[in-house]
Write a protein that holds these residues in place. Structure first.
Motif, PDB file in Angstrom:
ATOM      1  N   GLU A 222       0.826  -1.201   0.000  1.00  0.00           N
ATOM      2  CA  GLU A 222       0.000   0.000   0.000  1.00  0.00           C
ATOM      3  C   GLU A 222       0.870   1.264   0.000  1.00  0.00           C
ATOM      4  OE1 GLU A 222      -2.582  -0.571   3.352  1.00  0.00           O
ATOM      5  OE2 GLU A 222      -3.850  -1.993   2.257  1.00  0.00           O
TER       6      GLU A 222
ATOM      7  N   ALA B 197       2.109   1.726  -3.529  1.00  0.00           N
ATOM      8  CA  ALA B 197       1.021   2.270  -4.354  1.00  0.00           C
ATOM      9  C   ALA B 197       0.746   3.722  -3.987  1.00  0.00           C
ATOM     10  CB  ALA B 197      -0.239   1.423  -4.193  1.00  0.00           C
ATOM     11  N   ARG B 198       0.824   4.041  -2.719  1.00  0.00           N
ATOM     12  CA  ARG B 198       0.591   5.416  -2.260  1.00  0.00           C
ATOM     13  C   ARG B 198       1.618   6.362  -2.863  1.00  0.00           C
ATOM     14  NH1 ARG B 198      -2.430   9.590  -0.726  1.00  0.00           N
ATOM     15  NH2 ARG B 198      -1.735  10.619   1.154  1.00  0.00           N
TER      16      ARG B 198
ATOM     17  N   TRP C 122       4.021  11.046   1.669  1.00  0.00           N
ATOM     18  CA  TRP C 122       4.469   9.652   1.677  1.00  0.00           C
ATOM     19  C   TRP C 122       5.286   9.348   2.927  1.00  0.00           C
ATOM     20  CZ3 TRP C 122       9.008   6.812   1.607  1.00  0.00           C
ATOM     21  CH2 TRP C 122       8.842   5.455   1.363  1.00  0.00           C
TER      22      TRP C 122
ATOM     23  N   ALA D  69       3.023   6.137  -5.788  1.00  0.00           N
ATOM     24  CA  ALA D  69       2.616   6.402  -7.170  1.00  0.00           C
ATOM     25  C   ALA D  69       1.423   7.352  -7.209  1.00  0.00           C
ATOM     26  CB  ALA D  69       2.283   5.092  -7.871  1.00  0.00           C
ATOM     27  N   GLU D  70       0.513   7.184  -6.259  1.00  0.00           N
ATOM     28  CA  GLU D  70      -0.673   8.038  -6.196  1.00  0.00           C
ATOM     29  C   GLU D  70      -0.301   9.493  -5.901  1.00  0.00           C
ATOM     30  OE1 GLU D  70      -3.919   8.611  -2.744  1.00  0.00           O
ATOM     31  OE2 GLU D  70      -3.787   6.569  -3.540  1.00  0.00           O
ATOM     32  N   VAL D  71       0.496   9.719  -4.872  1.00  0.00           N
ATOM     33  CA  VAL D  71       0.838  11.103  -4.517  1.00  0.00           C
ATOM     34  C   VAL D  71       1.802  11.717  -5.521  1.00  0.00           C
ATOM     35  CG1 VAL D  71       0.343  10.803  -2.059  1.00  0.00           C
ATOM     36  CG2 VAL D  71       2.698  10.532  -2.873  1.00  0.00           C
ATOM     37  N   GLU D  72       2.558  10.883  -6.198  1.00  0.00           N
ATOM     38  CA  GLU D  72       3.507  11.393  -7.198  1.00  0.00           C
ATOM     39  C   GLU D  72       2.774  12.109  -8.325  1.00  0.00           C
ATOM     40  OE1 GLU D  72       7.378   9.747  -9.668  1.00  0.00           O
ATOM     41  OE2 GLU D  72       5.910   8.316  -8.909  1.00  0.00           O
ATOM     42  N   THR D  73       1.621  11.592  -8.711  1.00  0.00           N
ATOM     43  CA  THR D  73       0.880  12.191  -9.814  1.00  0.00           C
ATOM     44  C   THR D  73      -0.150  13.221  -9.363  1.00  0.00           C
ATOM     45  OG1 THR D  73      -0.732  10.391  -9.777  1.00  0.00           O
ATOM     46  CG2 THR D  73       1.157  10.139 -11.268  1.00  0.00           C
ATOM     47  N   ALA D  74      -0.517  13.199  -8.087  1.00  0.00           N
ATOM     48  CA  ALA D  74      -1.594  14.069  -7.612  1.00  0.00           C
ATOM     49  C   ALA D  74      -1.119  15.260  -6.786  1.00  0.00           C
ATOM     50  CB  ALA D  74      -2.590  13.250  -6.796  1.00  0.00           C
ATOM     51  N   SER D  75       0.152  15.309  -6.455  1.00  0.00           N
ATOM     52  CA  SER D  75       0.638  16.349  -5.553  1.00  0.00           C
ATOM     53  C   SER D  75       1.912  16.982  -6.092  1.00  0.00           C
ATOM     54  CB  SER D  75       0.946  15.742  -4.176  1.00  0.00           C
ATOM     55  OG  SER D  75      -0.179  15.093  -3.655  1.00  0.00           O
TER      56      SER D  75
END
Length: 184
Positions: free
Chosen positions: A64, A67-68, A85, A70-76
């Motif tokens: 998780e 995956a987190r 992170w 990758a998520e924050v890399e594109t959204a923040s």
């Protein structure tokens, strides 16, 4: 896997999580088995080493965290992504007391059951650090190993009796040392 064996394995993981939360990563394997209502041999059949048990407990959290990243890399923004992170890393690694020491050993030992999960998670954090460095918002003299050590140190602090109230302040101190556009 037979249904009863799967049930034993699942029960062992739940109980191990509770015991390690209470007693730390060095909790007695015999105590875990006893509290799960199985023999030590059953525990060892599913998890032949303490590291194998820790890896099974931590794999989901580590996946998780990866995956987190990758998520924050594109959204923040690069700065916010790194900070979010790292905060998640510290929170997840303090779920089970004393696991940071096992993680630090595992990262250097390719034979460790925890090695692959730790290396993958460190690589995710390294990507965020590299992105922040490329945006010139993080110190250029840090690498992924440094970041992992700093984050692990913050997680260790959260495990220490009496230091929990200082954990947030120390997190901010470390972030001000990593990020170049933050006041000390």
């Amino acid at each position: 896997m037979r249904a009863d064996a799967r049930a034993n394995r699942d029960r062992l993981l739940v109980v191990a999580g509770d015991v390690i939360t209470e007693q730390g990563a060095d909790a007695s394997m015999r105590d875990i088995a006893r509290r799960a209502g199985v023999g030590l041999a059953t525990l060892l059949r599913h998890f032949p080493t303490r590291e194998a048990l820790l890896e099974a407990l931590l794999r989901t959290s580590f996946d998780e965290l990866t995956a987190r990243a990758a998520e924050v890399e594109t959204a923040s923004s690069p700065e916010d992504a790194l900070k979010l992170w790292l905060r998640d890393f510290v929170a997840r690694t303090t779920d089970y007391r004393g696991v940071v020491t096992s993680m630090m050993r595992a990262i250097e030992d390719p034979e460790s059951a925890l090695h692959n999960s730790c290396v993958t998670m460190r690589a995710a954090g390294t990507r965020l650090l590299n992105r922040a460095q490329a945006a010139d918002v993080a110190r250029a003299d840090l690498d992924g190993a440094d970041l992992f050590a700093l984050a692990s140190s913050l997680a260790w602090l959260g495990d220490q009796p009496g230091l929990e109230p200082r954990a947030e302040h120390l997190f901010e101190v470390v972030m001000s040392a990593i990020l170049t556009n933050r006041a000390n």
